[in-house]
Design a protein around this motif. Sequence first.
Motif, PDB file in Angstrom:
ATOM      1  N   GLU A   9       0.828  -1.213   0.000  1.00 47.94           N
ATOM      2  CA  GLU A   9       0.000   0.000   0.000  1.00 47.94           C
ATOM      3  C   GLU A   9       0.860   1.259   0.000  1.00 47.94           C
ATOM      4  O   GLU A   9       0.585   2.211  -0.724  1.00 47.94           O
ATOM      5  N   VAL A  10       1.903   1.255   0.814  1.00 47.34           N
ATOM      6  CA  VAL A  10       2.792   2.414   0.898  1.00 47.34           C
ATOM      7  C   VAL A  10       3.503   2.617  -0.440  1.00 47.34           C
ATOM      8  O   VAL A  10       3.570   3.738  -0.953  1.00 47.34           O
ATOM      9  N   SER A  11       4.008   1.538  -1.023  1.00 45.04           N
ATOM     10  CA  SER A  11       4.686   1.630  -2.330  1.00 45.04           C
ATOM     11  C   SER A  11       3.741   2.155  -3.402  1.00 45.04           C
ATOM     12  O   SER A  11       4.128   3.001  -4.222  1.00 45.04           O
ATOM     13  N   ASN A  12       2.505   1.671  -3.408  1.00 41.20           N
ATOM     14  CA  ASN A  12       1.508   2.139  -4.382  1.00 41.20           C
ATOM     15  C   ASN A  12       1.221   3.626  -4.202  1.00 41.20           C
ATOM     16  O   ASN A  12       1.132   4.381  -5.174  1.00 41.20           O
ATOM     17  N   TYR A  13       1.073   4.076  -2.944  1.00 40.94           N
ATOM     18  CA  TYR A  13       0.805   5.482  -2.665  1.00 40.94           C
ATOM     19  C   TYR A  13       1.957   6.369  -3.139  1.00 40.94           C
ATOM     20  O   TYR A  13       1.746   7.381  -3.812  1.00 40.94           O
ATOM     21  N   VAL A  14       3.186   5.976  -2.801  1.00 43.45           N
ATOM     22  CA  VAL A  14       4.359   6.764  -3.199  1.00 43.45           C
ATOM     23  C   VAL A  14       4.471   6.812  -4.717  1.00 43.45           C
ATOM     24  O   VAL A  14       4.718   7.869  -5.300  1.00 43.45           O
ATOM     25  N   GLU A  15       4.242   5.696  -5.369  1.00 48.38           N
ATOM     26  CA  GLU A  15       4.323   5.657  -6.832  1.00 48.38           C
ATOM     27  C   GLU A  15       3.257   6.549  -7.469  1.00 48.38           C
ATOM     28  O   GLU A  15       3.536   7.289  -8.419  1.00 48.38           O
ATOM     29  N   LYS A  16       2.057   6.503  -6.942  1.00 43.97           N
ATOM     30  CA  LYS A  16       0.954   7.300  -7.493  1.00 43.97           C
ATOM     31  C   LYS A  16       1.205   8.803  -7.337  1.00 43.97           C
ATOM     32  O   LYS A  16       0.946   9.581  -8.244  1.00 43.97           O
ATOM     33  N   HIS A  17       1.725   9.208  -6.181  1.00 43.83           N
ATOM     34  CA  HIS A  17       1.892  10.638  -5.900  1.00 43.83           C
ATOM     35  C   HIS A  17       3.251  11.213  -6.284  1.00 43.83           C
ATOM     36  O   HIS A  17       3.367  12.406  -6.518  1.00 43.83           O
ATOM     37  N   TYR A  18       4.300  10.377  -6.315  1.00 45.41           N
ATOM     38  CA  TYR A  18       5.647  10.894  -6.548  1.00 45.41           C
ATOM     39  C   TYR A  18       6.365  10.240  -7.726  1.00 45.41           C
ATOM     40  O   TYR A  18       7.532  10.541  -7.976  1.00 45.41           O
ATOM     41  N   SER A 124       5.020  -8.576   5.717  1.00 47.61           N
ATOM     42  CA  SER A 124       4.133  -7.898   4.762  1.00 47.61           C
ATOM     43  C   SER A 124       3.844  -6.440   5.093  1.00 47.61           C
ATOM     44  O   SER A 124       3.384  -5.692   4.234  1.00 47.61           O
ATOM     45  N   GLY A 125       4.107  -6.029   6.339  1.00 52.21           N
ATOM     46  CA  GLY A 125       3.780  -4.650   6.685  1.00 52.21           C
ATOM     47  C   GLY A 125       4.180  -4.294   8.100  1.00 52.21           C
ATOM     48  O   GLY A 125       4.826  -5.063   8.818  1.00 52.21           O
ATOM     49  N   MET A 126       3.753  -3.108   8.508  1.00 43.24           N
ATOM     50  CA  MET A 126       4.042  -2.601   9.839  1.00 43.24           C
ATOM     51  C   MET A 126       2.789  -2.747  10.688  1.00 43.24           C
ATOM     52  O   MET A 126       1.691  -2.425  10.241  1.00 43.24           O
ATOM     53  N   GLU A 127       2.960  -3.250  11.897  1.00 47.80           N
ATOM     54  CA  GLU A 127       1.856  -3.397  12.823  1.00 47.80           C
ATOM     55  C   GLU A 127       2.009  -2.388  13.951  1.00 47.80           C
ATOM     56  O   GLU A 127       3.033  -2.345  14.617  1.00 47.80           O
ATOM     57  N   ILE A 128       0.980  -1.585  14.127  1.00 50.13           N
ATOM     58  CA  ILE A 128       0.970  -0.565  15.168  1.00 50.13           C
ATOM     59  C   ILE A 128      -0.058  -0.996  16.197  1.00 50.13           C
ATOM     60  O   ILE A 128      -1.209  -1.261  15.863  1.00 50.13           O
ATOM     61  N   THR A 129       0.371  -1.089  17.459  1.00 48.94           N
ATOM     62  CA  THR A 129      -0.527  -1.496  18.536  1.00 48.94           C
ATOM     63  C   THR A 129      -0.903  -0.266  19.344  1.00 48.94           C
ATOM     64  O   THR A 129      -0.036   0.500  19.759  1.00 48.94           O
ATOM     65  N   LEU A 130      -2.209  -0.081  19.539  1.00 51.17           N
ATOM     66  CA  LEU A 130      -2.731   1.066  20.268  1.00 51.17           C
ATOM     67  C   LEU A 130      -3.604   0.586  21.422  1.00 51.17           C
ATOM     68  O   LEU A 130      -4.311  -0.416  21.294  1.00 51.17           O
ATOM     69  N   ASP A 131      -3.543   1.277  22.534  1.00 52.35           N
ATOM     70  CA  ASP A 131      -4.403   0.987  23.683  1.00 52.35           C
ATOM     71  C   ASP A 131      -5.415   2.097  23.824  1.00 52.35           C
ATOM     72  O   ASP A 131      -5.089   3.277  23.621  1.00 52.35           O
ATOM     73  N   MET A 132      -6.633   1.734  24.192  1.00 53.59           N
ATOM     74  CA  MET A 132      -7.659   2.752  24.406  1.00 53.59           C
ATOM     75  C   MET A 132      -7.442   3.418  25.756  1.00 53.59           C
ATOM     76  O   MET A 132      -7.132   2.752  26.733  1.00 53.59           O
TER      77      MET A 132
END
Length: 133
Positions: A9-18, A124-132
Amino acid sequence: MKVSVYYEEVSNYVEKHYLVRPSIKQVDDKTLSIEYTPHKFIPAISVVVRIEAMRKDVICMSYECSKAISLLISGAITHIERQIPQGIEIDTDSKRINVYPENVTELKNVLAYLSLSGVHFSESGMEITLDMN
């Protein structure tokens, strides 16, 4: 709560915009390799980013690259310095990046309800863990 950001997803976004497509790969749980080949006759540009430490109030990262790439990064940071959000410090001399999430305007609304508890790189990606809160 876990949020996943996939490298594709990040690669696709960067390619599309830059109009450049980076190759993003996990090195280990805390290290990421980002590479871009500008042209088939020009060597690849490579940066390795590592999460050194993380607390709720700060994420400390470092990056490794060649001297030439370091000079390019330093020049780019100087050029776009005013566009870097408040709360993100990039020290090109020591190759360190500190992110203070509570001071980044774009994150303040989210952090009113959630606090950052972990960041891990997977295959496959970055995992971000958040606590409420």
